[in-house]
Write a protein that holds these residues in place. Structure first.
Motif, PDB file in Angstrom:
ATOM      1  N   UNK A  22      89.732  21.472 103.945  1.00 38.94           N
ATOM      2  CA  UNK A  22      89.651  22.306 105.147  1.00 38.94           C
ATOM      3  C   UNK A  22      88.243  22.264 105.737  1.00 38.94           C
ATOM      4  N   UNK A  23      87.233  22.343 104.890  1.00 39.93           N
ATOM      5  CA  UNK A  23      85.849  22.260 105.369  1.00 39.93           C
ATOM      6  C   UNK A  23      85.624  20.944 106.119  1.00 39.93           C
ATOM      7  N   UNK A  24      86.063  19.836 105.522  1.00 38.27           N
ATOM      8  CA  UNK A  24      85.854  18.528 106.135  1.00 38.27           C
ATOM      9  C   UNK A  24      86.510  18.397 107.493  1.00 38.27           C
ATOM     10  N   UNK A  25      87.742  18.889 107.606  1.00 40.43           N
ATOM     11  CA  UNK A  25      88.479  18.726 108.857  1.00 40.43           C
ATOM     12  C   UNK A  25      88.069  19.741 109.922  1.00 40.43           C
ATOM     13  N   UNK A  26      87.601  20.909 109.497  1.00 41.02           N
ATOM     14  CA  UNK A  26      87.156  21.913 110.462  1.00 41.02           C
ATOM     15  C   UNK A  26      85.710  21.694 110.900  1.00 41.02           C
ATOM     16  N   UNK A  27      84.986  20.880 110.149  1.00 40.92           N
ATOM     17  CA  UNK A  27      83.580  20.589 110.467  1.00 40.92           C
ATOM     18  C   UNK A  27      83.355  19.075 110.444  1.00 40.92           C
ATOM     19  N   UNK A  28      84.040  18.342 111.334  1.00 38.30           N
ATOM     20  CA  UNK A  28      83.992  16.873 111.232  1.00 38.30           C
ATOM     21  C   UNK A  28      82.599  16.285 111.430  1.00 38.30           C
ATOM     22  N   UNK A  29      81.806  16.845 112.356  1.00 36.68           N
ATOM     23  CA  UNK A  29      80.461  16.302 112.562  1.00 36.68           C
ATOM     24  C   UNK A  29      79.600  16.519 111.329  1.00 36.68           C
ATOM     25  N   UNK A  30      79.695  17.726 110.768  1.00 39.90           N
ATOM     26  CA  UNK A  30      78.932  17.998 109.556  1.00 39.90           C
ATOM     27  C   UNK A  30      79.363  17.071 108.431  1.00 39.90           C
ATOM     28  N   UNK A  31      80.663  16.940 108.232  1.00 37.25           N
ATOM     29  CA  UNK A  31      81.169  16.145 107.110  1.00 37.25           C
ATOM     30  C   UNK A  31      80.756  14.684 107.241  1.00 37.25           C
ATOM     31  N   UNK A  32      80.815  14.167 108.453  1.00 39.17           N
ATOM     32  CA  UNK A  32      80.447  12.766 108.652  1.00 39.17           C
ATOM     33  C   UNK A  32      78.972  12.532 108.327  1.00 39.17           C
ATOM     34  N   UNK A  33      78.118  13.470 108.738  1.00 42.74           N
ATOM     35  CA  UNK A  33      76.701  13.333 108.401  1.00 42.74           C
ATOM     36  C   UNK A  33      76.507  13.426 106.892  1.00 42.74           C
ATOM     37  N   UNK A  34      77.196  14.351 106.254  1.00 43.79           N
ATOM     38  CA  UNK A  34      77.024  14.596 104.824  1.00 43.79           C
ATOM     39  C   UNK A  34      77.504  13.434 103.959  1.00 43.79           C
ATOM     40  N   UNK A  35      78.628  12.834 104.331  1.00 44.45           N
ATOM     41  CA  UNK A  35      79.273  11.887 103.425  1.00 44.45           C
ATOM     42  C   UNK A  35      79.611  10.513 104.001  1.00 44.45           C
ATOM     43  N   UNK A  36      79.509  10.328 105.316  1.00 43.21           N
ATOM     44  CA  UNK A  36      80.066   9.105 105.882  1.00 43.21           C
ATOM     45  C   UNK A  36      79.097   8.226 106.662  1.00 43.21           C
ATOM     46  N   UNK A  37      77.882   8.713 106.945  1.00 45.67           N
ATOM     47  CA  UNK A  37      76.922   7.861 107.637  1.00 45.67           C
ATOM     48  C   UNK A  37      76.410   6.790 106.683  1.00 45.67           C
ATOM     49  N   UNK A  38      76.184   5.591 107.207  1.00 47.90           N
ATOM     50  CA  UNK A  38      75.784   4.476 106.345  1.00 47.90           C
ATOM     51  C   UNK A  38      74.463   3.840 106.769  1.00 47.90           C
ATOM     52  N   UNK A  39      73.694   4.552 107.565  1.00 46.59           N
ATOM     53  CA  UNK A  39      72.407   4.044 108.015  1.00 46.59           C
ATOM     54  C   UNK A  39      71.412   4.111 106.856  1.00 46.59           C
ATOM     55  N   UNK A  40      70.871   2.965 106.451  1.00 48.81           N
ATOM     56  CA  UNK A  40      69.967   2.906 105.301  1.00 48.81           C
ATOM     57  C   UNK A  40      68.750   3.804 105.479  1.00 48.81           C
ATOM     58  N   UNK A  41      68.308   3.940 106.709  1.00 50.14           N
ATOM     59  CA  UNK A  41      67.109   4.738 106.969  1.00 50.14           C
ATOM     60  C   UNK A  41      67.297   6.204 106.597  1.00 50.14           C
TER      61      UNK A  41
END
Length: 198
Positions: free
Chosen positions: A97-116
């Motif tokens: 529920x947290x992931x789907x209700x906070x998609x921008x947060x979740x993507x930053x937390x777990x899904x961004x792949x920028x090495x920097x």
């Protein structure tokens, strides 16, 4: 006086909300403090009252979002689950529920792949998993399941719910849209884990 007026008008929270959205839609490298300021309708100098640089702003967002998730998980340990769910299933369901209700947060937390920026997330991800593992182990111990026979079980469960969120988050579906599928998924993960530990 002017500085105080800017600080009151343009809060840290407002800057972080705007930057979170921009980091996801344009990528970490694709935005600057100047572009965040423009997005908010302020000069980028106004942002420096709150954050020294873009990296500091990004890390503040990461820490805030992981703290929000940690509080949510801790709350699960202090209240009874919904009808028909175990406490372990409730934990996994609330995580989804947290992931789907906070998609921008979740993507930053777990899904961004920028090495920097990955290094900013890795430390907080590790803390998050440690907390998740501790709660899972506690719930299973209450039920007298011998977790030592399968020490990778919390990670498997974590990956199971992360995969579910990752699949549905791209369509920007709400939690309510997929609640029945989410409940079925956590029940399947829970039953599989009990079979693995019995």
């Amino acid at each position: 006086m002017a500085r105080r007026a800017v600080e009151q008008e343009l809060s840290r929270e407002r800057i972080m909300d705007a930057a979170r959205h921009l980091f996801i839609t344009k990528g970490y490298r694709g935005i600057s403090m100047r572009s965040i300021g423009q997005h908010l309708g302020y000069s980028h100098g106004s942002l420096y009252y709150h954050f020294k640089e873009k990296a500091e702003l990004f890390y503040a967002i990461v820490v805030q979002d992981f703290n929000h998730l940690a509080r949510m998980c801790e709350q699960v340990t202090k209240r009874p689950p919904m009808d028909g769910l175990t406490r372990l299933e409730q934990l996994m369901l609330d995580f989804i529920k947290f992931g789907l209700e906070n998609p921008y947060q979740y993507e930053i937390m777990f899904m961004l792949r920028d090495e920097e920026i990955l290094s900013y997330c890795k430390v907080e991800q590790a803390k998050c998993f440690d907390m998740f593992e501790k709660i899972v182990r506690g719930f299973l111990a209450e039920e007298k399941y011998p977790l030592e026979q399968n020490s990778s079980l919390p990670l498997s469960m974590f990956l199971g719910i992360h995969g579910f969120i990752s699949f549905y988050i791209q369509d920007r579906l709400t939690f309510e849209d997929i609640r029945p599928a989410a409940i079925a998924h956590v029940k399947m993960l829970s039953q599989s884990s009990y079979r693995m530990t019995s």
